[in-house]
Design an enzyme around this catalytic site. Sequence first.
Site, mmCIF file in Angstrom:
data_model
loop_
_atom_site.group_PDB
_atom_site.id
_atom_site.type_symbol
_atom_site.label_atom_id
_atom_site.label_comp_id
_atom_site.label_asym_id
_atom_site.label_seq_id
_atom_site.Cartn_x
_atom_site.Cartn_y
_atom_site.Cartn_z
ATOM 1 N N GLU A 1 0.800 -1.223 0.000
ATOM 2 C CA GLU A 1 0.000 0.000 0.000
ATOM 3 C C GLU A 1 0.836 1.277 0.000
ATOM 4 O O GLU A 1 0.420 2.300 -0.554
ATOM 5 C CB GLU A 1 -0.960 0.023 1.189
ATOM 6 C CG GLU A 1 -2.130 -0.952 1.088
ATOM 7 C CD GLU A 1 -1.792 -2.329 1.626
ATOM 8 O OE1 GLU A 1 -0.606 -2.616 1.899
ATOM 9 O OE2 GLU A 1 -2.734 -3.136 1.774
ATOM 10 N N PHE B 1 -11.667 -6.826 14.354
ATOM 11 C CA PHE B 1 -10.647 -7.310 13.422
ATOM 12 C C PHE B 1 -10.302 -6.208 12.404
ATOM 13 O O PHE B 1 -11.186 -5.636 11.778
ATOM 14 C CB PHE B 1 -11.173 -8.560 12.694
ATOM 15 C CG PHE B 1 -10.238 -9.060 11.634
ATOM 16 C CD1 PHE B 1 -8.981 -9.548 11.969
ATOM 17 C CD2 PHE B 1 -10.608 -9.037 10.294
ATOM 18 C CE1 PHE B 1 -8.107 -10.007 10.980
ATOM 19 C CE2 PHE B 1 -9.750 -9.491 9.310
ATOM 20 C CZ PHE B 1 -8.500 -9.978 9.653
ATOM 21 N N GLN B 2 -9.023 -5.908 12.291
ATOM 22 C CA GLN B 2 -8.485 -4.913 11.349
ATOM 23 C C GLN B 2 -9.012 -3.504 11.591
ATOM 24 O O GLN B 2 -9.147 -2.712 10.666
ATOM 25 C CB GLN B 2 -8.721 -5.348 9.902
ATOM 26 C CG GLN B 2 -7.908 -6.601 9.566
ATOM 27 C CD GLN B 2 -7.765 -6.862 8.083
ATOM 28 O OE1 GLN B 2 -8.637 -6.509 7.310
ATOM 29 N NE2 GLN B 2 -6.679 -7.514 7.704
ATOM 30 N N LYS C 1 -17.418 0.351 6.351
ATOM 31 C CA LYS C 1 -17.955 -0.531 5.311
ATOM 32 C C LYS C 1 -19.477 -0.427 5.205
ATOM 33 O O LYS C 1 -20.029 -0.385 4.102
ATOM 34 C CB LYS C 1 -17.551 -1.970 5.625
ATOM 35 C CG LYS C 1 -17.919 -2.924 4.526
ATOM 36 C CD LYS C 1 -17.489 -4.324 4.850
ATOM 37 C CE LYS C 1 -17.997 -5.273 3.768
ATOM 38 N NZ LYS C 1 -17.975 -6.643 4.210
ATOM 39 N N MET D 1 24.676 6.416 1.629
ATOM 40 C CA MET D 1 24.622 7.725 2.266
ATOM 41 C C MET D 1 24.898 7.633 3.772
ATOM 42 O O MET D 1 25.617 8.473 4.333
ATOM 43 C CB MET D 1 23.246 8.367 2.007
ATOM 44 C CG MET D 1 23.036 9.695 2.689
ATOM 45 S SD MET D 1 24.209 10.935 2.130
ATOM 46 C CE MET D 1 23.408 11.496 0.628
HETATM 47 C C1 TPP Z 1 12.599 4.379 5.008
HETATM 48 C C2 TPP Z 1 13.948 4.934 5.332
HETATM 49 N N1 TPP Z 1 14.761 4.288 6.188
HETATM 50 C C3 TPP Z 1 15.989 4.769 6.475
HETATM 51 C C4 TPP Z 1 16.425 5.930 5.919
HETATM 52 C C5 TPP Z 1 17.805 6.504 6.260
HETATM 53 N N2 TPP Z 1 18.647 6.530 5.052
HETATM 54 C C6 TPP Z 1 18.874 7.623 4.330
HETATM 55 S S1 TPP Z 1 19.847 7.372 3.010
HETATM 56 C C7 TPP Z 1 20.040 5.762 3.403
HETATM 57 C C8 TPP Z 1 20.920 4.857 2.572
HETATM 58 C C9 TPP Z 1 20.325 4.532 1.266
HETATM 59 O O1 TPP Z 1 21.066 3.482 0.692
HETATM 60 P P1 TPP Z 1 20.810 3.033 -0.795
HETATM 61 O O2 TPP Z 1 19.354 2.925 -1.056
HETATM 62 O O3 TPP Z 1 21.616 1.833 -1.100
HETATM 63 O O4 TPP Z 1 21.297 4.296 -1.627
HETATM 64 P P2 TPP Z 1 22.738 5.001 -1.736
HETATM 65 O O5 TPP Z 1 22.867 5.986 -0.622
HETATM 66 O O6 TPP Z 1 23.774 3.918 -1.681
HETATM 67 O O7 TPP Z 1 22.666 5.684 -3.061
HETATM 68 C C10 TPP Z 1 19.330 5.435 4.570
HETATM 69 C C11 TPP Z 1 19.323 4.101 5.199
HETATM 70 C C12 TPP Z 1 15.538 6.590 5.038
HETATM 71 N N3 TPP Z 1 15.847 7.754 4.473
HETATM 72 N N4 TPP Z 1 14.327 6.068 4.743
#
Ligand code: TPP
Length: 549
Positions: free
Chosen positions: A47, A109-110, A159, A471
């Site tokens: 979703e 439920f739900q 519903k 990152m």
């Molecule tokens: C849902 C979610 N969880 C955690 C983060 C924290 N976060 C920011 S950038 C990142 C790394 C992303 O890694 P990847 O998708 O491999 O991309 P890259 O930075 O290697 O391009 C994370 C874990 C986030 N922004 N969103």
Amino acid sequence: MKAAEAIIKCLQLEGVNTVYGYPGGAVLPLYEAMRKLDMKHVLVRQEQSAAHMASGYGRVNNKVGVCIATSGPGATNLLTGLATAHMDSIPLIAITGQVNSKKIGTDMFQEADVVGASESFTKHNYLVKNAKDLPRIIKEAFHIANTGRKGPVLIDIPKDIQDEEIEFIYPSEVDIRGYKPTISGHSKQITRIVEQINNARQPILCLGGGISSSGCNKELVEFVEKAKMPVVCTLMGVDGFPNGNPYFAGLLGSHGYPFVNKAMNKADLIIVIGARFADRSTAVISDKNASQYVIHIDIDPAEIGKNVKTHTPVVGDAGAILRQLNTYDYTSEISSWTGGIMLERKRYMEENLNREWDVQGANPCKLIKSISDKTGRKAVVTSDVGQNQIWTAHYFLADESRRYFTSGGLGTMGYSLPAAIGARMAADNDTTVTAVMGEGGFQMLMGELALVREHDLDIKVVIITNERLGMVRELQLNAYGNESYYGIDIGFNPDYMKLAEAYNIKGYLIEEDSQIDEVLEKAYETNEPCLIQCRVNPDFPTLAHWRWR
Ligand SMILES: Cc1ncc(C[n+]2csc(CCOP(=O)(O)OP(=O)(O)O)c2C)c(N)n1
């Protein structure tokens, strides 16, 4: 007519022909109504993606996308997508099923209090208590979502209410007490802006997502060509102004260009339009000079001055205000200031693209620049969150508005692929759609790859892999020094070429720069979807320039 049918009829009267959703017991009447009334339903695989797809769908053509989920877990899965849209002021309508009205509060439920849970993630939300209110509520929801500061609106419908019979009358107008967004700027404030521009020696115009949202790119170009001032942008404003225009300097802030941040420090006048001017844009702008004058223009009065001291607040729609500003002449002498910044941009881009990195493997900046060159003007690029997002924001040149979609405010990993799917479904055939992401973000919602084949969507899915959460790794390096990495290794990656094959789409692997052009040539020569994996060295940085201070 059944209330459920009335809901679908209302959507059709609002011009909606596709909804993104996932069924369940609490939306059975709605699904039956969709079947009867020929509403196209796209079955997502989670979703959260339904909201991202509705966002991508709406962003391409300035429409309002619609997503739908069942009660409980369906609705809670949707929440991240709604929060993502809310932070970026993207209009969409979310319809959720709820347990029977008489059972609300019994932990049936739900059952989940989705109206309570989504309170801070939506612009407005409704729990429908009376079936006959539905047409009015839907009319209002579209109006609220797509006017003023845009955003998601949720309608939670028990519903039993979906099953009721009602007389169908769709209102032609809305009148919501207390909701009258201000459109035009106050005339005294407008003349003050003009005075300030004419007195400024080092002005900068800073754009956010409000430009695309208002659809005022023409007015903006006219204004910039009159006032001749350099233009910088936030992540949400990357596609607000033609990136090839001689006045475009580029991205500011924590992930922006160092020369832009330096210019922000030196500027004597900063005009912010349609941006929250939040921490990612302002945190690295240090030693602000005391004589700097800030004008903040935004449709949402609550944003003005929230993060940065503002001298002249102007509430209104960006387009309406630019039209007002375009009736004046601008006489300040700033050509050497503007020219100096543009020269720095040229130098910076050339230096970076031609720079020899002391790491092996493909250069992600070159990859994105080549995608930008290859796809030309009518391209939509979605990017995920992380290093891939920053490389894309720096090296994909958006020449028209509504071309670069990312999760700017919430930074939601997983956004890119579903947003690209929605965008592809709304864009015309001349537009290429490319989804850029890292392997972390891809794996969050990779089940949506099925939709690419199922619906024969020509999307180039680009996964930049470095076997790390790139990152976060870079943040750990900057915060704690060499080799202080923890919890960021992606210990196992699937074989992406086999994955592509499993989804019956073509797979290409790039491991070094020399393969970039050849792969892109093949990928973009047909209208077929494909998956491109680009292997990048984990040491390839995005944030090296942070150290400029
Ligand atoms: C849902 C979610 N969880 C955690 C983060 C924290 N976060 C920011 S950038 C990142 C790394 C992303 O890694 P990847 O998708 O491999 O991309 P890259 O930075 O290697 O391009 C994370 C874990 C986030 N922004 N969103």
